[in-house]
Write a protein that holds these residues in place. Structure first.
Motif, PDB file in Angstrom:
ATOM      1  N   ALA A  27      25.555   2.683 -15.216  1.00  0.00           N
ATOM      2  CA  ALA A  27      24.636   3.092 -14.160  1.00  0.00           C
ATOM      3  C   ALA A  27      23.189   3.043 -14.626  1.00  0.00           C
ATOM      4  CB  ALA A  27      24.994   4.500 -13.673  1.00  0.00           C
ATOM      5  N   VAL A  28      22.916   3.510 -15.848  1.00  0.00           N
ATOM      6  CA  VAL A  28      21.529   3.529 -16.319  1.00  0.00           C
ATOM      7  C   VAL A  28      21.024   2.116 -16.609  1.00  0.00           C
ATOM      8  CG1 VAL A  28      21.771   5.865 -17.241  1.00  0.00           C
ATOM      9  CG2 VAL A  28      22.156   3.926 -18.745  1.00  0.00           C
ATOM     10  N   VAL A  29      21.921   1.213 -16.976  1.00  0.00           N
ATOM     11  CA  VAL A  29      21.512  -0.182 -17.185  1.00  0.00           C
ATOM     12  C   VAL A  29      21.178  -0.827 -15.843  1.00  0.00           C
ATOM     13  CG1 VAL A  29      22.289  -2.467 -17.917  1.00  0.00           C
ATOM     14  CG2 VAL A  29      22.775  -0.472 -19.348  1.00  0.00           C
ATOM     15  N   ARG A  30      22.028  -0.594 -14.828  1.00  0.00           N
ATOM     16  CA  ARG A  30      21.769  -1.173 -13.503  1.00  0.00           C
ATOM     17  C   ARG A  30      20.443  -0.683 -12.927  1.00  0.00           C
ATOM     18  NH1 ARG A  30      27.360  -0.223 -12.584  1.00  0.00           N
ATOM     19  NH2 ARG A  30      26.825   1.742 -11.551  1.00  0.00           N
ATOM     20  N   GLN A  31      20.086   0.552 -13.227  1.00  0.00           N
ATOM     21  CA  GLN A  31      18.851   1.115 -12.682  1.00  0.00           C
ATOM     22  C   GLN A  31      17.630   0.807 -13.546  1.00  0.00           C
ATOM     23  OE1 GLN A  31      20.545   5.177 -12.212  1.00  0.00           O
ATOM     24  NE2 GLN A  31      19.857   4.986 -10.093  1.00  0.00           N
ATOM     25  N   GLY A  32      17.805   0.063 -14.608  1.00  0.00           N
ATOM     26  CA  GLY A  32      16.675  -0.352 -15.422  1.00  0.00           C
ATOM     27  C   GLY A  32      16.124   0.719 -16.327  1.00  0.00           C
ATOM     28  N   THR A  42      17.519   1.546 -19.269  1.00  0.00           N
ATOM     29  CA  THR A  42      17.752   1.159 -20.650  1.00  0.00           C
ATOM     30  C   THR A  42      18.079  -0.328 -20.689  1.00  0.00           C
ATOM     31  OG1 THR A  42      18.990   1.716 -22.659  1.00  0.00           O
ATOM     32  CG2 THR A  42      20.223   1.685 -20.612  1.00  0.00           C
ATOM     33  N   ARG A  43      17.838  -0.948 -21.845  1.00  0.00           N
ATOM     34  CA  ARG A  43      18.079  -2.390 -21.962  1.00  0.00           C
ATOM     35  C   ARG A  43      19.123  -2.633 -23.041  1.00  0.00           C
ATOM     36  NH1 ARG A  43      13.683  -7.253 -23.119  1.00  0.00           N
ATOM     37  NH2 ARG A  43      15.217  -8.929 -23.192  1.00  0.00           N
ATOM     38  N   PRO A  44      20.213  -3.329 -22.713  1.00  0.00           N
ATOM     39  CA  PRO A  44      21.257  -3.595 -23.709  1.00  0.00           C
ATOM     40  C   PRO A  44      20.898  -4.777 -24.602  1.00  0.00           C
ATOM     41  CG  PRO A  44      21.928  -4.438 -21.566  1.00  0.00           C
ATOM     42  CD  PRO A  44      20.599  -3.785 -21.363  1.00  0.00           C
ATOM     43  N   ARG A  45      21.241  -4.629 -25.888  1.00  0.00           N
ATOM     44  CA  ARG A  45      21.033  -5.686 -26.874  1.00  0.00           C
ATOM     45  C   ARG A  45      22.231  -5.705 -27.813  1.00  0.00           C
ATOM     46  NH1 ARG A  45      17.306  -9.306 -26.386  1.00  0.00           N
ATOM     47  NH2 ARG A  45      17.002  -9.373 -28.633  1.00  0.00           N
ATOM     48  N   ARG A  81      13.726   9.978 -15.889  1.00  0.00           N
ATOM     49  CA  ARG A  81      13.939   8.535 -15.762  1.00  0.00           C
ATOM     50  C   ARG A  81      12.888   7.854 -14.893  1.00  0.00           C
ATOM     51  NH1 ARG A  81      17.186   8.183 -20.058  1.00  0.00           N
ATOM     52  NH2 ARG A  81      19.269   9.046 -19.744  1.00  0.00           N
ATOM     53  N   ARG A  82      11.926   8.599 -14.394  1.00  0.00           N
ATOM     54  CA  ARG A  82      10.864   8.015 -13.567  1.00  0.00           C
ATOM     55  C   ARG A  82       9.611   7.677 -14.373  1.00  0.00           C
ATOM     56  NH1 ARG A  82      12.268   8.310  -8.256  1.00  0.00           N
ATOM     57  NH2 ARG A  82      14.063   9.652  -7.831  1.00  0.00           N
ATOM     58  N   LEU A  83       9.606   8.038 -15.656  1.00  0.00           N
ATOM     59  CA  LEU A  83       8.455   7.724 -16.500  1.00  0.00           C
ATOM     60  C   LEU A  83       8.875   6.741 -17.590  1.00  0.00           C
ATOM     61  CD1 LEU A  83       6.604  11.138 -16.990  1.00  0.00           C
ATOM     62  CD2 LEU A  83       6.139   9.314 -15.366  1.00  0.00           C
ATOM     63  N   HIS A  84       8.048   5.740 -17.818  1.00  0.00           N
ATOM     64  CA  HIS A  84       8.349   4.684 -18.792  1.00  0.00           C
ATOM     65  C   HIS A  84       7.944   5.092 -20.200  1.00  0.00           C
ATOM     66  CE1 HIS A  84       9.168   1.429 -15.790  1.00  0.00           C
ATOM     67  NE2 HIS A  84       8.447   2.237 -15.047  1.00  0.00           N
ATOM     68  N   ASN A  85       8.687   4.584 -21.167  1.00  0.00           N
ATOM     69  CA  ASN A  85       8.315   4.722 -22.572  1.00  0.00           C
ATOM     70  C   ASN A  85       7.416   3.570 -22.992  1.00  0.00           C
ATOM     71  OD1 ASN A  85       9.545   7.101 -23.564  1.00  0.00           O
ATOM     72  ND2 ASN A  85      11.535   6.082 -23.686  1.00  0.00           N
ATOM     73  N   ALA A  86       6.480   3.852 -23.874  1.00  0.00           N
ATOM     74  CA  ALA A  86       5.752   2.771 -24.530  1.00  0.00           C
ATOM     75  C   ALA A  86       6.726   2.018 -25.438  1.00  0.00           C
ATOM     76  CB  ALA A  86       4.593   3.340 -25.344  1.00  0.00           C
ATOM     77  N   VAL A 108      18.229   0.183 -25.675  1.00  0.00           N
ATOM     78  CA  VAL A 108      16.829   0.538 -25.897  1.00  0.00           C
ATOM     79  C   VAL A 108      16.364   1.391 -24.726  1.00  0.00           C
ATOM     80  CG1 VAL A 108      14.513  -0.343 -26.334  1.00  0.00           C
ATOM     81  CG2 VAL A 108      16.508  -1.666 -27.074  1.00  0.00           C
ATOM     82  N   ALA A 109      15.877   2.603 -24.996  1.00  0.00           N
ATOM     83  CA  ALA A 109      15.491   3.546 -23.941  1.00  0.00           C
ATOM     84  C   ALA A 109      14.142   3.158 -23.350  1.00  0.00           C
ATOM     85  CB  ALA A 109      15.438   4.967 -24.489  1.00  0.00           C
ATOM     86  N   LEU A 110      14.159   2.625 -22.136  1.00  0.00           N
ATOM     87  CA  LEU A 110      12.919   2.243 -21.469  1.00  0.00           C
ATOM     88  C   LEU A 110      12.264   3.418 -20.749  1.00  0.00           C
ATOM     89  CD1 LEU A 110      14.038  -1.190 -19.942  1.00  0.00           C
ATOM     90  CD2 LEU A 110      13.020  -0.721 -22.188  1.00  0.00           C
TER      91      LEU A 110
END
Length: 379
Positions: A33-38, A40-43, A144-149, A166-168
């Motif tokens: 769910a968190v990947v679909r919502q953008g 976090t990014r899988p690597r 989850r509404r605020l982006h990480n640098a 990777v936690a976006l």
């Protein structure tokens, strides 16, 4: 950093916490769910050693209680990042240890519930025969509404199964994140208080579409229950009868006189709608609505009795009490300690201390830790 990252392979193979491993299917579903919502990014996990400044923390799951659309208490799981995990034993090199707390905004929401209680008592003292109502709105998926640098994102990675994530967005477990989120949520609270006192805001014209979903009937206590008498406060508050709003992380709540029903009930949904970006079906990345819709119909409906920050606040009887489910669990926990007075686990004592801390609105002097820093206040 050179010392901290001398063994990236050891850091990479550090897996999830035992609690998360035991709930692998639930964790996998949440990660999808968190990947679909953008968020976090899988690597591939092997790429961790190629990312400058990479830090992998253990991932866990914590049990929490929430309510559904019928107001029933249900259990839920929340993903956490153990960013206090120290990859080098005997040192303080975790992500949270390296946070420069002097750069964080001072915490303002640590005593939100206490301020809320003071306002209710002050209103009742000035208006002994008038009903006092409360409303509450939960900011869904707040962090989850605020982006990480980028540098923060690679310092907040986890490995789940065959994926490096990777936690976006802000994580649950990062020491600076309560401060970072409150930079937004406290703006929402301040804006709400300003608008509630501004004659230019007309709740009949400027309101959230979610407000139209609320039932027309208020949740009032039986009229044969008398309104409790309020004693004067030791330190009188400034005279202000407009709706008064407070915020604690993602929870916005207020109290107001019955005569201010329109302004008091519509201000919170309006401000969240104003600051948030409503979902768009054409957006390729699915996003949650700003308020938690499953809770909205129950919590935003004006009522005299409302559960706020884990406490039942009753403006008619002027009572603050624990919900029945917490009374049962807490009583069992205390009894278990009394049954084995000679030997109690550290985790059990830590839980009791946390519950004691939760009781501090009744007696602020009873708080077991000083907790003057913002992170302690926030949690």
């Amino acid at each position: 950093d050179a010392h901290r990252l001398t063994d990236p392979h050891a850091i990479r193979v550090r897996g999830t916490q035992q609690a998360a491993k035991q709930r692998a299917p639930a964790l996998e579903k949440m990660i999808k769910a968190v990947v679909r919502q953008g968020w976090t990014r899988p690597r591939p996990p092997a790429t961790a050693v190629l990312i400058p400044g990479a830090v992998i923390a253990p991932m866990g799951l914590v049990e929490q209680a929430t309510i559904n659309e019928r107001g029933e208490i249900v259990d839920k799981l929340r993903v956490t990042h153990d960013q206090s995990f120290n990859p080098v034993k005997g040192t303080r090199r975790s992500v949270n240890d390296r946070v420069d707390r002097s750069l964080l905004t001072p915490c303002m929401f640590g005593r939100a519930l206490l301020r809320h209680i003071h306002q209710i008592v002050a209103l009742r003292h000035r208006h002994p025969t008038e009903i006092i109502l409360q409303s509450k709105v939960d900011w869904k998926s707040a962090y989850r509404r605020l982006h990480n640098a980028a540098a923060t994102a690679v310092s907040a990675m986890v490995v789940v199964g065959c994926f490096l994530l990777v936690a976006l967005r802000l994580t649950f477990g990062g020491a600076p994140n309560p401060s970072r989120w409150s930079d937004l949520s406290e703006i929402a609270c301040d804006l709400s208080n300003d608008l509630a006192r501004n004659s230019g805001w007309d709740p009949r014209r400027h309101f959230s579409p979610h407000s139209t979903k609320l039932p027309a009937t208020l949740l009032l206590e039986p009229p044969d229950i008398p309104l409790a008498t309020a004693q004067p406060l030791s330190v009188p508050l400034p005279i202000d009868d407009a709706p008064k709003l407070e915020v604690y992380i993602e929870d916005l709540f207020n109290c107001y006189l019955h005569r201010h029903l329109q302004r008091g009930s519509k201000i919170l949904p309006f401000v969240l709608q104003f600051l948030g970006r409503p979902p768009n079906s054409s957006n390729p990345i699915a996003r949650n609505d700003v308020p938690s819709i499953s809770k909205f119909l129950v919590e935003a409906t004006p009522s005299e009795v409302k559960t706020i920050l884990g406490w039942i606040v009753d403006t008619r009887r002027l009572l603050l009490s624990l919900p029945p489910n917490k009374v049962r669990v807490w009583s069992d926990s205390v009894q278990a300690t009394l049954d084995h007075p000679s030997k109690v686990s550290y985790d059990h004592l830590d839980t009791l201390s946390g519950r004691h801390n939760h009781c501090r609105p009744l007696n602020p002097r009873a708080r077991p830790c000083n907790g003057h820093n913002r992170a302690c206040n926030a949690h």
